[in-house]
Scaffold this motif. Structure first.
Motif, PDB file in Angstrom:
ATOM      1  N   HIS A  83       0.846  -1.204   0.000  1.00 26.07           N
ATOM      2  CA  HIS A  83       0.000   0.000   0.000  1.00 26.07           C
ATOM      3  C   HIS A  83       0.873   1.242   0.000  1.00 26.07           C
ATOM      4  CE1 HIS A  83      -3.665  -2.304   0.940  1.00 26.07           C
ATOM      5  NE2 HIS A  83      -2.847  -3.059   1.656  1.00 26.07           N
ATOM      6  N   HIS A  84       0.613   2.113  -0.958  1.00 22.62           N
ATOM      7  CA  HIS A  84       1.365   3.353  -1.068  1.00 22.62           C
ATOM      8  C   HIS A  84       0.721   4.419  -0.174  1.00 22.62           C
ATOM      9  CE1 HIS A  84       3.368   6.394  -4.007  1.00 22.62           C
ATOM     10  NE2 HIS A  84       3.511   6.721  -2.761  1.00 22.62           N
ATOM     11  N   ILE A  85       1.479   4.919   0.775  1.00 19.48           N
ATOM     12  CA  ILE A  85       0.938   5.984   1.629  1.00 19.48           C
ATOM     13  C   ILE A  85       1.841   7.208   1.545  1.00 19.48           C
ATOM     14  CG2 ILE A  85      -0.247   4.477   3.278  1.00 19.48           C
ATOM     15  CD1 ILE A  85       2.209   4.780   5.128  1.00 19.48           C
ATOM     16  N   ASN A  86       1.357   8.327   2.090  1.00 17.49           N
ATOM     17  CA  ASN A  86       2.240   9.484   2.272  1.00 17.49           C
ATOM     18  C   ASN A  86       1.924  10.107   3.625  1.00 17.49           C
ATOM     19  OD1 ASN A  86       0.019  11.286   2.035  1.00 17.49           O
ATOM     20  ND2 ASN A  86       0.141  11.070  -0.213  1.00 17.49           N
ATOM     21  N   SER A  87       2.563  11.228   3.925  1.00  9.11           N
ATOM     22  CA  SER A  87       2.441  11.749   5.286  1.00  9.11           C
ATOM     23  C   SER A  87       1.033  12.272   5.578  1.00  9.11           C
ATOM     24  CB  SER A  87       3.484  12.836   5.531  1.00  9.11           C
ATOM     25  OG  SER A  87       3.287  13.892   4.615  1.00  9.11           O
ATOM     26  N   ASP A  88       0.211  12.417   4.542  1.00 10.11           N
ATOM     27  CA  ASP A  88      -1.168  12.848   4.775  1.00 10.11           C
ATOM     28  C   ASP A  88      -2.136  11.678   4.932  1.00 10.11           C
ATOM     29  OD1 ASP A  88      -0.518  15.528   4.676  1.00 10.11           O
ATOM     30  OD2 ASP A  88      -0.657  15.569   2.478  1.00 10.11           O
ATOM     31  N   SER A  89      -1.651  10.474   4.725  1.00  7.23           N
ATOM     32  CA  SER A  89      -2.540   9.307   4.811  1.00  7.23           C
ATOM     33  C   SER A  89      -3.069   9.109   6.224  1.00  7.23           C
ATOM     34  CB  SER A  89      -1.774   8.031   4.398  1.00  7.23           C
ATOM     35  OG  SER A  89      -1.235   8.154   3.108  1.00  7.23           O
ATOM     36  N   GLU A  90      -4.230   8.471   6.283  1.00  8.32           N
ATOM     37  CA  GLU A  90      -4.740   7.968   7.564  1.00  8.32           C
ATOM     38  C   GLU A  90      -5.166   6.536   7.320  1.00  8.32           C
ATOM     39  OE1 GLU A  90      -6.388  11.756  10.126  1.00  8.32           O
ATOM     40  OE2 GLU A  90      -7.559   9.914   9.938  1.00  8.32           O
ATOM     41  N   ILE A  91      -4.790   5.641   8.191  1.00  8.01           N
ATOM     42  CA  ILE A  91      -5.152   4.240   7.991  1.00  8.01           C
ATOM     43  C   ILE A  91      -5.937   3.758   9.199  1.00  8.01           C
ATOM     44  CG2 ILE A  91      -4.279   2.000   7.236  1.00  8.01           C
ATOM     45  CD1 ILE A  91      -1.539   3.164   6.939  1.00  8.01           C
ATOM     46  N   ASP A  92      -7.071   3.158   8.922  1.00  9.38           N
ATOM     47  CA  ASP A  92      -7.843   2.539  10.007  1.00  9.38           C
ATOM     48  C   ASP A  92      -7.496   1.071  10.076  1.00  9.38           C
ATOM     49  OD1 ASP A  92      -9.402   4.587  11.157  1.00  9.38           O
ATOM     50  OD2 ASP A  92     -10.545   4.675   9.259  1.00  9.38           O
ATOM     51  N   LEU A  93      -7.016   0.634  11.207  1.00  6.09           N
ATOM     52  CA  LEU A  93      -6.658  -0.775  11.362  1.00  6.09           C
ATOM     53  C   LEU A  93      -7.337  -1.279  12.626  1.00  6.09           C
ATOM     54  CD1 LEU A  93      -2.858  -0.398  10.516  1.00  6.09           C
ATOM     55  CD2 LEU A  93      -4.570  -1.523   9.076  1.00  6.09           C
ATOM     56  N   GLY A  94      -8.584  -1.728  12.475  1.00  7.23           N
ATOM     57  CA  GLY A  94      -9.336  -2.209  13.638  1.00  7.23           C
ATOM     58  C   GLY A  94      -9.529  -1.096  14.637  1.00  7.23           C
ATOM     59  N   SER A  95      -9.070  -1.318  15.852  1.00  9.28           N
ATOM     60  CA  SER A  95      -9.297  -0.347  16.918  1.00  9.28           C
ATOM     61  C   SER A  95      -8.377   0.861  16.854  1.00  9.28           C
ATOM     62  CB  SER A  95      -9.120  -1.050  18.263  1.00  9.28           C
ATOM     63  OG  SER A  95      -7.864  -1.699  18.296  1.00  9.28           O
ATOM     64  N   MET A  96      -7.428   0.842  15.921  1.00 15.77           N
ATOM     65  CA  MET A  96      -6.461   1.942  15.849  1.00 15.77           C
ATOM     66  C   MET A  96      -6.593   2.732  14.554  1.00 15.77           C
ATOM     67  SD  MET A  96      -2.769   0.443  16.933  1.00 15.77           S
ATOM     68  CE  MET A  96      -2.948  -1.329  16.915  1.00 15.77           C
ATOM     69  N   THR A  97      -6.292   4.028  14.641  1.00 20.34           N
ATOM     70  CA  THR A  97      -6.114   4.806  13.423  1.00 20.34           C
ATOM     71  C   THR A  97      -4.669   5.300  13.411  1.00 20.34           C
ATOM     72  OG1 THR A  97      -8.386   5.528  13.551  1.00 20.34           O
ATOM     73  CG2 THR A  97      -6.934   6.777  12.095  1.00 20.34           C
ATOM     74  N   LEU A  98      -4.028   5.188  12.239  1.00 20.71           N
ATOM     75  CA  LEU A  98      -2.650   5.651  12.137  1.00 20.71           C
ATOM     76  C   LEU A  98      -2.597   6.920  11.312  1.00 20.71           C
ATOM     77  CD1 LEU A  98      -2.270   2.723  13.059  1.00 20.71           C
ATOM     78  CD2 LEU A  98      -0.349   2.516  11.460  1.00 20.71           C
ATOM     79  N   SER A  99      -1.861   7.934  11.834  1.00 19.72           N
ATOM     80  CA  SER A  99      -1.564   9.095  11.014  1.00 19.72           C
ATOM     81  C   SER A  99      -0.045   9.263  10.988  1.00 19.72           C
ATOM     82  CB  SER A  99      -2.253  10.341  11.568  1.00 19.72           C
ATOM     83  OG  SER A  99      -1.676  10.694  12.807  1.00 19.72           O
ATOM     84  N   PHE A 100       0.436  10.141  10.145  1.00 19.79           N
ATOM     85  CA  PHE A 100       1.890  10.190   9.894  1.00 19.79           C
ATOM     86  C   PHE A 100       2.414  11.615   9.873  1.00 19.79           C
ATOM     87  CE2 PHE A 100      -0.112   6.528   7.979  1.00 19.79           C
ATOM     88  CZ  PHE A 100       0.678   5.487   8.418  1.00 19.79           C
ATOM     89  N   PHE A 101       3.718  11.744  10.064  1.00 17.20           N
ATOM     90  CA  PHE A 101       4.353  13.055   9.846  1.00 17.20           C
ATOM     91  C   PHE A 101       5.716  12.827   9.188  1.00 17.20           C
ATOM     92  CE2 PHE A 101       5.042  11.595  14.204  1.00 17.20           C
ATOM     93  CZ  PHE A 101       6.406  11.708  14.408  1.00 17.20           C
ATOM     94  N   SER A 102       6.081  13.750   8.298  1.00 21.09           N
ATOM     95  CA  SER A 102       7.364  13.650   7.603  1.00 21.09           C
ATOM     96  C   SER A 102       8.505  14.008   8.545  1.00 21.09           C
ATOM     97  CB  SER A 102       7.411  14.629   6.426  1.00 21.09           C
ATOM     98  OG  SER A 102       6.525  14.224   5.432  1.00 21.09           O
ATOM     99  N   THR A 103       9.624  13.326   8.358  1.00 23.13           N
ATOM    100  CA  THR A 103      10.830  13.695   9.107  1.00 23.13           C
ATOM    101  C   THR A 103      11.985  13.864   8.135  1.00 23.13           C
ATOM    102  OG1 THR A 103      11.528  11.407   9.444  1.00 23.13           O
ATOM    103  CG2 THR A 103      10.103  12.348  11.129  1.00 23.13           C
ATOM    104  N   ASN A 104      13.064  14.485   8.602  1.00 20.64           N
ATOM    105  CA  ASN A 104      14.306  14.576   7.825  1.00 20.64           C
ATOM    106  C   ASN A 104      15.209  13.428   8.210  1.00 20.64           C
ATOM    107  OD1 ASN A 104      13.929  17.844   8.861  1.00 20.64           O
ATOM    108  ND2 ASN A 104      13.798  17.316   6.692  1.00 20.64           N
ATOM    109  N   HIS A 105      15.885  12.882   7.200  1.00 17.00           N
ATOM    110  CA  HIS A 105      16.828  11.795   7.473  1.00 17.00           C
ATOM    111  C   HIS A 105      17.746  11.674   6.259  1.00 17.00           C
ATOM    112  CE1 HIS A 105      18.395   8.292   9.383  1.00 17.00           C
ATOM    113  NE2 HIS A 105      17.788   7.389   8.632  1.00 17.00           N
ATOM    114  N   SER A 106      18.636  10.706   6.271  1.00 21.97           N
ATOM    115  CA  SER A 106      19.604  10.588   5.174  1.00 21.97           C
ATOM    116  C   SER A 106      19.063   9.805   3.978  1.00 21.97           C
ATOM    117  CB  SER A 106      20.889   9.950   5.700  1.00 21.97           C
ATOM    118  OG  SER A 106      20.591   8.836   6.498  1.00 21.97           O
ATOM    119  N   ILE A 107      17.750   9.697   3.901  1.00 23.29           N
ATOM    120  CA  ILE A 107      17.082   9.109   2.746  1.00 23.29           C
ATOM    121  C   ILE A 107      15.753   9.860   2.658  1.00 23.29           C
ATOM    122  CG2 ILE A 107      16.020   7.267   4.129  1.00 23.29           C
ATOM    123  CD1 ILE A 107      16.381   5.342   1.773  1.00 23.29           C
TER     124      ILE A 107
END
Lengths: 558, 558
Positions: free
Chosen positions: B120-144
């Motif tokens: 599944h292709h996601i990005n930092s704006d995605s929200e995923i519902d996985l049963g009792s949990m919802t996942l949201s994301f934030f971008s970070t800086n790193h060496s990739i």
């Protein structure tokens, strides 16, 4: 053996260039050979099972009648570690200062060689006549006391070998370097300088050992419980500063680790370490004192798994324990290759709740190098004003950087020689040239064997270490080729047989097929059978497991 | 298996704590398990012949029905390297950003797993519902590029996992971190923060990747001939800066090394790397251009012996050559353990006459870390204001230092958990406790075998690697015990038989003596014969050689 012209001066590296370790240089004039240092080096991970590496001395063995002396600049392993192994091959008189001799004697005693050795105690004021050469000396600063540089006065001119050095203008225990002697040598003319290159990549001037003393004292004042401090046992200057800080903060000292006990005993008895006898307590007495009255001085600062610090960190020491709130000081920077072992110890010490002072000595102030940085190397070159310059004691990039420093202070680019081990610089009528090479290299020591482990054995060890071995034994009748017994397959380091019975059954089946096929074809050379079994099993196992164990077919005929 | 209460939130480390590598964390709420990352790690020298280490996933296998997803924070090996090995044991849907997915797909294709994978292709704006949990994301800086932090919104509260990060306020290619999202998470309340600890020992703030770009550009302007630059292929930001500097100095770029070609192709096609097509030339075309029109971008900055840079340094590359006066830039600091290999390459490059820019990135300016230093870790803790804090992704001392940083910014000391792999933090009614442990550890991959090489095999490999093996074969008559054939002795990795015939003869003699003695005593268990031959030969060889080869007696009865 090539013959050397009677009036020729020659300089040879038998070990120590293009590497850190097993230093051994030769200065020869006419029929007189003088050897400088005889070090050992630790094997890298490719030399499986090898204990230590020493120089190959074929050249000296072929010229035994000309070898006048081994002169040792100082007592570090990369300068004395090879002596017992070399003396087993040929005897020669050894010249060194008091502490260096003390450390050499310990080694010779261990190897049962002390009685037959000819040891001469010299100091920086000594002069030695060795045939056509006279040797004089100058003191240098380094991370062990009593270090010498050597001047070889020959009819062709003067050759100077610096030994290992730095310029410490505020040395511990007044071990001043003979900077005026160095200046005099330069004034009177140095034909060739051999100078060490260990820190030729580092800009600046290496700090004085005193700096470490100040940081040790600060840490001792702050500590509220037991202090553990680990450093190189041979760094007697640093041991002295630990002792001084212990005196100032009213703590007793316990020593842990064989080499620590050994060096403290030799250095104290020879007067290189100044300490009231009642300062020292036994490890068993540590728990009789209040924690803030104790310093434990121990080996293992490089993370050596069997040394005292490692055992303390894993709560495995019989007599002493690191407790929550104790301070542990690693007064040494990890040598490249040792970082992981040191890191493991720091992890364990933090788990025990200790306050750990660790990391690069440049950051903690708990370590300074014993080797000259770029400005000191330039100072040495400037003092000596050599016509010819040979950077020694370093890997290629260090010698390369040292060459750039020499050029920067005015040495002619064409007068600088970067050698490989075995390369010879010949000087005649004040003109140096490098065209000859003598055979030399690594002599590998494994157990009692000196030089008997060669490439075949090492290649086998490497192969065995990666995928193990699989042995297939089959017994055939001489009369009719019938299988009398087997095939039986035994594996070690490949798969655990109980878990892979199917695989082994298939190996046995392949063996039978191969043998029968070749018997039918009336092939009579057993090597063909072995080769063919090896290849078939190899192909099968690689396809099944992507592994390539050593395969050893054994065919017995009855 | 322990059962988990229905309304309990649990956090588990299956890999990645007390180590650098094989990251794998689990967040479970009631019956929903989400896995974060699935990394691999390289074996240390004690794990002979092992190719790679991945996490032990027994816990997930036992709870297959509950595993909702594997969410991957970014595309480094220690976060994705284990995926193929784990998917062979159980399938699960994988969620990741574009570049991360691109790299994962490459791996799955190699292992023949791509067709059966659910990506599944996601990005930092995605929200995923996985049963009792919802996942949201934030971008970070790193060496990739394209790295994510993850927020798990559960009925118990929000858990945040930072992934790997630094704060680069002037990132390359506008890959800005979502600092406002992080602040919002903190404002809305973070129950538990899992934050990476790689650089927790380093004071200050890690410099921006831009700094490296400036140094690359300067070096490019100075260089008068070919430029070789080596860095981590996955550091797409740095590749971009190499490309930008090449454009500015009017040079074409040739790529050397499989992973460099691979990453450049994926990153360009997905738009993470901006480059005009005509910038790239084939390695075979390098010699068609004037030297000052060429940049060679290659793998091998860690001294890997088979990589492009190593082959260039030993003049072993088929298409391209390093010549006197060329510039070689090592745009990477050697990772501990790799220093010697890197140093060997630098030595060789100097011998070829190259100008080499090497050493610590802090000194050369040619490398900055991708991980947050102490001030950035404190910034993350301050933004998130977590009630509970779990330092992850680091060895013990790093997590210990991270704990001290958390305490310094106000996290309650009792609310910080330093875990070992397998440790579980349970949170119920806003109260966290750590009392359970689930089985986990290292799964060793050797060839095609996942987890089939155990301690016995490794111990044998170690033994074989140190002193080799000695096999003694003897054939006895079943009827009267008469020796029908042998003893024959074969050694591998011990001594080279031709050089040690006397030794082998003595081994054979000892074998005969032992066998005859036991026959006379009417001993009938062959194990007793084998043990007794083993011991006698072992004693003899140790006395003669101070070595302890593995001794394998084979007795055949006909």
């Amino acid at each position: 053996m090539m013959s050397i012209k009677e009036t020729m001066l020659s300089i040879v590296a038998l070990g120590g260039v293009n590497e850190i370790g097993k230093n051994m240089y030769v200065v020869q004039y006419a029929d007189d050979i003088v050897v400088i240092d005889c070090g050992s080096k630790f094997p890298d991970e490719s030399l499986l099972g090898i204990d230590v590496i020493v120089p190959d001395i074929s050249f000296l063995l072929e010229n035994q009648d000309k070898v006048r002396a081994l002169v040792v600049t100082h007592g570090h392993e990369d300068h004395i570690g090879g002596i017992p192994y070399i003396l087993k091959q040929m005897n020669m008189p050894i010249y060194a200062t008091g502490l260096t001799l003390g450390l050499i004697e310990g080694k010779l005693r261990e190897h049962g060689l002390l009685r037959d050795s000819e040891l001469h105690h010299i100091n920086s004021d000594s002069e030695i006549d060795l045939g056509s050469m006279t040797l004089s000396f100058f003191s240098t600063n380094h991370s062990i006391p009593d270090c010498l540089g050597i001047a070889f006065h020959t009819p062709e001119g003067t050759v100077v070998h610096t030994g290992d050095f730095k310029f410490d203008l505020t040395p511990v225990n007044e071990q001043y370097a003979d900077i005026h002697k160095m200046a005099d040598l330069g004034k009177n003319g140095v034909l060739a300088l051999l100078s060490e290159s260990t820190n030729a990549e580092r800009p600046g001037f290496t700090p004085s050992e005193r700096l470490v003393g100040e940081h040790i004292e600060e840490a001792f004042i702050k500590a509220t419980q037991k202090i553990f401090i680990s450093t190189f046992a041979s760094n007697v200057h640093r041991l002295q500063q630990v002792i001084d800080a212990a005196v100032k903060t009213n703590r007793k000292i316990a020593l842990l680790g064989r080499s620590m006990v050994n060096v403290v005993s030799i250095a104290s008895s020879l007067g290189y370490l100044k300490m009231a006898e009642e300062m020292l307590i036994e490890a068993t007495e540590v728990n009789k004192y209040e924690p803030h009255r104790i310093v434990v001085l121990c080996t293992g600062s490089q993370g050596e798994p069997m040394a005292a610090l490692s055992r303390l960190a894993s709560s495995n020491h019989r007599q002493v324990e690191v407790l929550r709130g104790d301070t542990v000081i690693l007064a040494a920077t990890p040598i490249p290759g040792n970082e992981r072992n040191v890191a493991r110890i720091v992890d364990n010490l933090f788990e025990l709740g200790a306050k750990v002072i660790y990391g690069s000595g440049t950051v903690t102030g708990m370590h300074v190098s014993g080797h000259a940085s770029q400005d000191e190397l330039k100072l040495m070159l400037t003092l000596m004003k050599p016509k010819y310059f040979i950077p020694i004691h370093g890997e290629f990039r260090m010698m390369h950087q040292h060459r750039l420093l020499a050029e920067a202070v005015g040495v002619e680019s064409d007068n600088i020689f970067i050698l490989k081990n075995g390369d010879v610089v010949d000087i005649q009528n004040q003109v140096a040239s490098q065209s000859r090479k003598i055979p030399t290299g690594n002599t590998l020591v494994d157990g009692l064997g000196i030089g008997d482990v060669g490439n075949v054995v090492l290649r086998d060890r490497k192969h065995l270490s990666e995928d193990g071995i699989l042995i297939v034994v089959i017994t055939l009748s001489k009369a009719d080729g019938k299988i009398l017994s087997g095939p039986d397959t035994i594996s070690r380091g490949f798969v655990y047989v109980r878990e892979s019975e199917g695989l082994i059954e298939e190996v046995n089946r392949i063996t039978v097929t191969e043998v029968q096929k070749l018997l039918e074809e009336n092939v009579s050379q057993w090597n063909v059978y072995k080769q063919s079994i090896k290849e078939s099993i190899g192909r099968f196992l690689f396809a099944k497991t992507k592994r390539r164990p050593m395969i050893l077919p054994i065919i017995i005929q009855i």
